[in-house]
Design an enzyme around this catalytic site. Structure first.
Site, short mmCIF file in Angstrom:
data_model
loop_
_atom_site.label_atom_id
_atom_site.label_comp_id
_atom_site.label_asym_id
_atom_site.label_seq_id
_atom_site.Cartn_x
_atom_site.Cartn_y
_atom_site.Cartn_z
CD GLN A 1 -2.88 -1.25 2.31
OE1 GLN A 1 -2.79 -0.48 3.26
NE2 GLN A 1 -3.74 -2.27 2.32
CE LYS A 2 -1.32 4.94 3.17
NZ LYS A 2 -2.51 5.83 3.07
CB ALA B 1 -5.43 1.43 -5.42
CD GLU C 1 -20.97 -5.33 -5.79
OE1 GLU C 1 -21.37 -5.92 -4.77
OE2 GLU C 1 -20.40 -5.91 -6.73
#
EC number: 2.3.1.48
Length: 404
Positions: free
Chosen positions: A235-236, A240, A263
């Site tokens: 992460q970071k 994403a 969704e």
């Protein structure tokens, strides 16, 4: 008879005692610097997220970094079974976690688990590579990440994915496993390609996204992004954002895709989506500064849908974001016009409710109870200001990223 209250020191917070690791080589087994803890545990240990019956407990949940073979083990200083003379029993931690894992996908013998690590260098990503990018590492070198689109028909991939999606129970609230027998699911997995101690390339799994491809008449589809999970050690790093952009490009090239939706997006994912969409839309003619200042238009909806596969509701959000991006907030008139336009959109539902009530009253229908549930005009104006403040704060956060 002994009571659990007598042994409160044996009641532990699962978030503190469950230790995860992604193992690349055997030396990682004893490297505590690699430990990361779950964000939640209520989907495993219940609402209190507690484990009863141990002192100095460490629950070890180890995954091989690439193929994600799983080891479950516990280490503890003392157990309530012995201290209570057999009157109290400690929770069976391994069995409790195992209930949430696919059958036969984990080891309880560390030596057997380590045998799978000996074969991990042969692990290769599943599917077709559709993107790659680099990120600088702490030592100044570059880290290479690759994104693959995977075929649900490959049984070995589905077994791998069954292990991968076990992370969501610990890191995504209200998560559930998807039905991998459903052929409408499409899988995108991100891996880090790195060199091992022998100088050979290996792959470590970094995260994934699932997309459900809904049918759209007559022979089209509407992909809906469902789950996204970036494993904590990765992460970071912007993974994403890269995953979303890669998925967009994958579907934007397909003529039978009507639009791309999400969704039930979390607030964090909605901000990520807004950032990606705004970055793409900034390059479109209808979203230029000269066009933006003239207000929201059908041409924006048409161009964003045809070029980027965005749905009209998301196009409107991106318009507001980019309108603020181009607005001189030091100019009272310009800034006021912007706020009024956003508030008009936020207030549309309230005014529709009032319009519906008046229509009912013209037909002599009783609306007293419905009116009592609606805020009066003063209350609504206060609510509207609060709603607007939240929207502007989110937009400004995204704009800061666009300017970075």
């Amino acid at each position: 008879m002994a009571q659990i209250q007598e042994y409160q020191e044996y009641l532990l917070d699962a978030l503190e005692v469950v230790d995860f690791k992604l193992i690349r080589d055997k030396a990682d087994i004893n490297n505590d610097a690699m430990i990361f803890h779950p964000a939640m545990a209520h989907q495993i240990f219940g609402e209190t997220e507690t484990i009863f019956g141990y002192q100095d407990l460490h629950v070890r949940v180890l995954y091989t970094a690439g193929p994600l073979h799983i080891y479950l083990g516990v280490e503890y200083g003392s157990r309530v079974n012995e201290v209570s003379g057999g009157e109290m029993n400690a929770d069976d931690v391994v069995a409790t976690i195992a209930q949430s894992l696919p059958d036969g996908c984990y080891f309880i013998n560390l030596e057997e688990f380590l045998k799978t690590l000996d074969k991990a260098d042969k692990f290769q990503p599943f599917g077709e590579k559709i993107g790659e990018y680099t990120r600088p590492s702490d030592d100044g070198s570059e880290r290479l990440f690759e994104i693959y689109q995977c075929d649900y028909k490959v049984q070995s991939f589905l077994k791998f994915f069954a292990r991968l999606q076990t992370f969501i129970l610990w890191f995504v609230d209200a998560a559930s496993y998807i039905d991998t027998d459903d052929a409408q699911w499409c899988y995108f997995v991100c891996y880090e390609k790195y060199k091992n101690g022998d100088g050979q390339y290996q792959y470590a799994t970094a995260g994934y996204t699932t997309v459900y491809e809904y049918y759209a008449y007559p022979q089209n589809k509407r992909p809906r992004i469902s789950q996204m999970m970036i494993l904590p050690p990765f992460q970071k790093l912007g993974l994403a954002t890269q995953l979303v952009e890669t998925i967009y490009k994958y579907y934007q090239s397909q003529k039978n895709v009507v639009d791309i939706t999400v969704e039930d997006p979390s607030e964090d994912f909605q901000r990520l989506r807004n950032f990606v969409d705004a970055r793409f839309c900034k390059e479109l003619k209808s979203f230029s500064r000269a066009e933006i200042v003239n207000g929201f238009s059908k041409e924006m909806v048409r161009e964003a849908r045809e070029t980027l596969k965005l749905n009209p509701r998301q196009v409107r959000k991106v318009y507001e974001l980019l309108r603020l991006y181009y607005t001189n907030v030091s100019d009272d008139k310009e800034y006021r016009n912007y706020r009024l336009e956003v508030k008009k959109r936020l207030n549309a539902v309230y005014y529709k409710q009032l319009k519906d009530l008046k229509k009912m009253e013209r037909h002599k229908m009783d609306t007293e109870m419905m009116r009592a549930q609606l805020p009066n005009m003063k209350q609504r104006m206060e609510q509207l200001q609060e709603e607007y403040a939240v929207v502007e704060k989110d937009y400004k956060s995204t704009i800061a990223k666009l300017n970075a």
